[in-house]
Design a protein around this motif. Structure first.
Motif, PDB file in Angstrom:
ATOM      1  N   ARG A  15       0.857  -1.257   0.077  1.00  0.00           N
ATOM      2  CA  ARG A  15       0.018   0.095  -0.126  1.00  0.00           C
ATOM      3  C   ARG A  15       0.689   1.323  -0.046  1.00  0.00           C
ATOM      4  NH1 ARG A  15      -1.581   3.797   3.465  1.00  0.00           N
ATOM      5  NH2 ARG A  15      -3.690   4.695   3.277  1.00  0.00           N
ATOM      6  N   GLU A  16       0.607   1.898  -0.993  1.00  0.00           N
ATOM      7  CA  GLU A  16       1.305   3.375  -0.869  1.00  0.00           C
ATOM      8  C   GLU A  16       0.715   4.442  -0.131  1.00  0.00           C
ATOM      9  OE1 GLU A  16       3.009   4.773  -4.485  1.00  0.00           O
ATOM     10  OE2 GLU A  16       2.809   3.078  -5.592  1.00  0.00           O
ATOM     11  N   MET A  17       1.694   5.127   0.416  1.00  0.00           N
ATOM     12  CA  MET A  17       1.129   6.130   1.408  1.00  0.00           C
ATOM     13  C   MET A  17       0.781   7.492   0.749  1.00  0.00           C
ATOM     14  SD  MET A  17       3.543   5.715   4.698  1.00  0.00           S
ATOM     15  CE  MET A  17       2.981   7.176   5.704  1.00  0.00           C
ATOM     16  N   SER A  18      -0.132   8.284   0.890  1.00  0.00           N
ATOM     17  CA  SER A  18      -0.595   9.444   0.424  1.00  0.00           C
ATOM     18  C   SER A  18       0.584  10.399   1.018  1.00  0.00           C
ATOM     19  CB  SER A  18      -1.927  10.016   0.701  1.00  0.00           C
ATOM     20  OG  SER A  18      -2.060  10.535   1.860  1.00  0.00           O
ATOM     21  N   ASP A  19       0.708  11.698   0.005  1.00  0.00           N
ATOM     22  CA  ASP A  19       1.615  12.636   0.464  1.00  0.00           C
ATOM     23  C   ASP A  19       1.230  13.141   1.909  1.00  0.00           C
ATOM     24  OD1 ASP A  19       3.103  12.523  -1.794  1.00  0.00           O
ATOM     25  OD2 ASP A  19       2.042  14.309  -2.850  1.00  0.00           O
ATOM     26  N   ALA A  20      -0.033  13.328   2.249  1.00  0.00           N
ATOM     27  CA  ALA A  20      -0.573  13.945   3.632  1.00  0.00           C
ATOM     28  C   ALA A  20       0.010  12.866   4.693  1.00  0.00           C
ATOM     29  CB  ALA A  20      -1.894  14.137   3.714  1.00  0.00           C
ATOM     30  N   GLU A  21      -0.171  11.552   4.360  1.00  0.00           N
ATOM     31  CA  GLU A  21       0.252  10.391   5.421  1.00  0.00           C
ATOM     32  C   GLU A  21       1.853  10.496   5.676  1.00  0.00           C
ATOM     33  OE1 GLU A  21      -3.024   6.843   4.920  1.00  0.00           O
ATOM     34  OE2 GLU A  21      -1.408   7.209   3.136  1.00  0.00           O
ATOM     35  N   LYS A  22       2.453  10.858   4.558  1.00  0.00           N
ATOM     36  CA  LYS A  22       3.966  10.880   4.596  1.00  0.00           C
ATOM     37  C   LYS A  22       4.365  11.881   5.365  1.00  0.00           C
ATOM     38  CE  LYS A  22       4.988   8.510   0.121  1.00  0.00           C
ATOM     39  NZ  LYS A  22       5.633   8.952  -1.231  1.00  0.00           N
ATOM     40  N   GLU A  23       3.490  13.221   5.114  1.00  0.00           N
ATOM     41  CA  GLU A  23       3.813  14.275   5.922  1.00  0.00           C
ATOM     42  C   GLU A  23       3.642  14.241   7.543  1.00  0.00           C
ATOM     43  OE1 GLU A  23       5.237  18.082   7.078  1.00  0.00           O
ATOM     44  OE2 GLU A  23       5.704  16.825   5.304  1.00  0.00           O
ATOM     45  N   ALA A  24       2.500  13.487   7.662  1.00  0.00           N
ATOM     46  CA  ALA A  24       2.165  13.114   8.976  1.00  0.00           C
ATOM     47  C   ALA A  24       3.303  12.223   9.798  1.00  0.00           C
ATOM     48  CB  ALA A  24       0.749  12.393   9.334  1.00  0.00           C
ATOM     49  N   GLN A  25       3.683  11.066   9.017  1.00  0.00           N
ATOM     50  CA  GLN A  25       4.898  10.376   9.512  1.00  0.00           C
ATOM     51  C   GLN A  25       6.102  11.094   9.796  1.00  0.00           C
ATOM     52  OE1 GLN A  25       5.115   7.124  10.237  1.00  0.00           O
ATOM     53  NE2 GLN A  25       2.673   6.960  10.287  1.00  0.00           N
TER      54      GLN A  25
END
Length: 57
Positions: A15-25
């Motif tokens: 599953r690829e993370m969205s840009d928003a999920e990457k930023e949150a991480q």
């Protein structure tokens, strides 16, 4: 490991993370590391710094 947990792990593979999920991480990681060194660091401070960096690009 429970069967339910194994199913969740299997479902997350690929599953690829969205840009928003990457930023949150990224912010969570930065907060966790900074807070260890200085307990006065807050999540809001990290979010503000991230926003400034994004505008500087």
């Amino acid at each position: 490991m429970s069967e339910h947990l194994q199913k969740l792990i299997d479902a997350s593979r690929g599953r690829e993370m969205s840009d928003a999920e990457k930023e949150a991480q990224r912010q969570s990681f930065a907060y966790g590391n900074a807070h260890i060194e200085n307990s006065r660091v807050t999540r809001a401070m990290v979010a503000e710094a991230a926003e400034k960096l994004a505008k500087a690009k």
